[in-house]
Design an enzyme around this catalytic site. Structure first.
Site, mmCIF file in Angstrom:
data_model
loop_
_atom_site.group_PDB
_atom_site.id
_atom_site.type_symbol
_atom_site.label_atom_id
_atom_site.label_comp_id
_atom_site.label_asym_id
_atom_site.label_seq_id
_atom_site.Cartn_x
_atom_site.Cartn_y
_atom_site.Cartn_z
ATOM 1 N N TYR A 48 -1.486 -1.328 10.416
ATOM 2 C CA TYR A 48 -1.600 -1.472 8.960
ATOM 3 C C TYR A 48 -0.346 -0.920 8.273
ATOM 4 O O TYR A 48 0.251 -1.579 7.411
ATOM 5 C CB TYR A 48 -2.852 -0.738 8.469
ATOM 6 N N SER A 94 0.866 -1.188 0.000
ATOM 7 C CA SER A 94 0.000 0.000 0.000
ATOM 8 C C SER A 94 0.896 1.230 0.000
ATOM 9 O O SER A 94 2.031 1.183 0.495
ATOM 10 C CB SER A 94 -0.867 0.008 1.270
HETATM 11 P P1 NAD Z 1 -11.356 -6.156 0.413
HETATM 12 O O1 NAD Z 1 -11.731 -6.048 1.850
HETATM 13 O O2 NAD Z 1 -12.287 -5.672 -0.624
HETATM 14 O O3 NAD Z 1 -10.986 -7.676 0.086
HETATM 15 C C1 NAD Z 1 -10.100 -8.372 0.901
HETATM 16 C C2 NAD Z 1 -10.346 -9.850 0.738
HETATM 17 O O4 NAD Z 1 -9.443 -10.541 1.609
HETATM 18 C C3 NAD Z 1 -11.761 -10.273 1.128
HETATM 19 O O5 NAD Z 1 -12.289 -11.166 0.179
HETATM 20 C C4 NAD Z 1 -11.561 -10.952 2.487
HETATM 21 O O6 NAD Z 1 -12.521 -11.961 2.756
HETATM 22 C C5 NAD Z 1 -10.163 -11.526 2.332
HETATM 23 N N1 NAD Z 1 -9.500 -11.791 3.607
HETATM 24 C C6 NAD Z 1 -9.446 -10.990 4.701
HETATM 25 N N2 NAD Z 1 -8.772 -11.599 5.697
HETATM 26 C C7 NAD Z 1 -8.382 -12.814 5.228
HETATM 27 C C8 NAD Z 1 -7.657 -13.892 5.777
HETATM 28 N N3 NAD Z 1 -7.205 -13.863 7.042
HETATM 29 N N4 NAD Z 1 -7.422 -14.983 5.008
HETATM 30 C C9 NAD Z 1 -7.898 -15.035 3.734
HETATM 31 N N5 NAD Z 1 -8.610 -14.039 3.157
HETATM 32 C C10 NAD Z 1 -8.840 -12.937 3.897
HETATM 33 O O7 NAD Z 1 -9.936 -5.414 0.317
HETATM 34 P P2 NAD Z 1 -9.222 -4.683 -0.920
HETATM 35 O O8 NAD Z 1 -9.454 -3.241 -0.785
HETATM 36 O O9 NAD Z 1 -9.521 -5.376 -2.180
HETATM 37 O O10 NAD Z 1 -7.694 -4.932 -0.511
HETATM 38 C C11 NAD Z 1 -6.912 -5.978 -1.055
HETATM 39 C C12 NAD Z 1 -5.459 -5.702 -0.699
HETATM 40 O O11 NAD Z 1 -5.079 -4.433 -1.234
HETATM 41 C C13 NAD Z 1 -5.219 -5.620 0.805
HETATM 42 O O12 NAD Z 1 -3.957 -6.177 1.102
HETATM 43 C C14 NAD Z 1 -5.204 -4.121 1.056
HETATM 44 O O13 NAD Z 1 -4.465 -3.785 2.196
HETATM 45 C C15 NAD Z 1 -4.554 -3.632 -0.218
HETATM 46 N N6 NAD Z 1 -4.827 -2.239 -0.521
HETATM 47 C C16 NAD Z 1 -6.092 -1.787 -0.768
HETATM 48 C C17 NAD Z 1 -6.292 -0.439 -1.084
HETATM 49 C C18 NAD Z 1 -7.649 0.121 -1.379
HETATM 50 O O14 NAD Z 1 -7.783 1.360 -1.477
HETATM 51 N N7 NAD Z 1 -8.673 -0.696 -1.572
HETATM 52 C C19 NAD Z 1 -5.195 0.431 -1.138
HETATM 53 C C20 NAD Z 1 -3.932 -0.064 -0.876
HETATM 54 C C21 NAD Z 1 -3.747 -1.398 -0.582
#
Ligand code: NAD
Length: 249
Positions: A155, A142
């Site tokens: 985080y 991130s």
């Molecule tokens: P999201 O919450 O939409 O999806 C996350 C998925 O991970 C879900 O399907 C959830 O069920 C699964 N999950 C959570 N804990 C778990 C576990 N212990 N074991 C297996 N699966 C698990 O999140 P997102 O926004 O798509 O984020 C995905 C990745 O991208 C994450 O690592 C997040 O930190 C990173 N990220 C997201 C953003 C953003 O703006 N959305 C920005 C930077 C980084």
């Protein structure tokens, strides 16, 4: 006549929703066999069913908590049993937003375990299969590895750890396995999409908030043949937001 090449297999954690779902969808469309590992059985199973019509072979879902070593070992073994394991995308992640004085040690450990330790476990159990197939890993970090809002210590630390883990793994596992980190900025994963304001979009030099498909396209490049010279990198994909200086009015 020679046998057709077996389709490459990609293991995508957190592939049931958001960025992970977009990565799984993109890789299936690019001809990968996709294995989704997620705690969300309903959504994960549904995504795998949809992708099965698209992918190189039936997409699969495995219920797995990526913080648990047994679950990770099992997911890697299942994925490797379907064909040459050529990509592991460590994407599952959680955020706990609390003042540091109220953040319990359990909160801290859970975030570090899900976001950071999982990537270590995937590398530990996946490296032999990835090495045999000439594959690669992508760790989803991130821009919060590089900058912060208040109350996001666990985080931010987990994401900073992923960036460091990514280059450490690239050096240890190369040349057989490439490892890159992708650091997204603001990606709208709301379902249905959130109503975003003109200001939300305008604060990005690219003119808009990110979409899961933006990150998926970068991941597809990194794990595909065109990414062959990419390893040890941390690629920021944020519409330019972390490059913009902000002065209070
Ligand atoms: P999201 O919450 O939409 O999806 C996350 C998925 O991970 C879900 O399907 C959830 O069920 C699964 N999950 C959570 N804990 C778990 C576990 N212990 N074991 C297996 N699966 C698990 O999140 P997102 O926004 O798509 O984020 C995905 C990745 O991208 C994450 O690592 C997040 O930190 C990173 N990220 C997201 C953003 C953003 O703006 N959305 C920005 C930077 C980084």
């Amino acid at each position: 006549m020679t046998d057709p090449q077996p389709c490459p297999i990609a293991l995508v954690t957190g592939g049931a929703h958001g960025i992970g779902r977009a990565i799984a969808t993109r890789l299936a469309a690019d001809g990968w066999g996709v294995v989704i590992a997620d705690t969300d059985q309903d959504r994960g199973g549904e995504v795998a069913r949809i992708l099965a019509e698209d992918g190189c072979r039936a997409a699969s879902f495995i219920a797995a908590d990526v913080a648990r070593e047994d679950d990770v070992r099992h997911a890697v073994r299942r994925a490797g049993g379907l064909g040459p394991l050529k990509a592991i995308i460590s994407n599952a992640g959680i955020m706990v937003r609390k003042p540091v004085t109220e953040l319990s040690l359990d909160d801290w450990r859970r975030v570090i375990d899900v976001n950071l330790t999982a990537a270590f476990l995937l590398a530990k159990h996946g490296a032999p299969l990835l090495g045999a197939a000439g594959g690669s890993m992508v760790l989803i970090a991130s821009t919060r590895a590089l900058m912060s809002e208040p109350d996001t210590e666990a985080y931010g630390a987990s994401k900073g750890g992923l960036v460091a883990l990514g280059h450490a793994l690239a050096v240890s596992l190369g040349p057989d396995v490439r490892v890159n980190t992708v650091s997204p900025g603001w990606i709208d994963v709301s379902d249905p999409p959130e109503a975003l304001s003109a200001e939300d979009h305008a604060q990005h030099p690219a003119g808009r908030v990110g979409r899961p498909e933006d990150v998926a396209a970068l991941v597809a490049h990194l794990v595909g043949p065109d990414g062959a010279f990419m390893t040890g990198a941390n690629l920021v994909i944020d519409g330019g937001m972390t490059r913009k200086m902000i002065y209070a009015e």
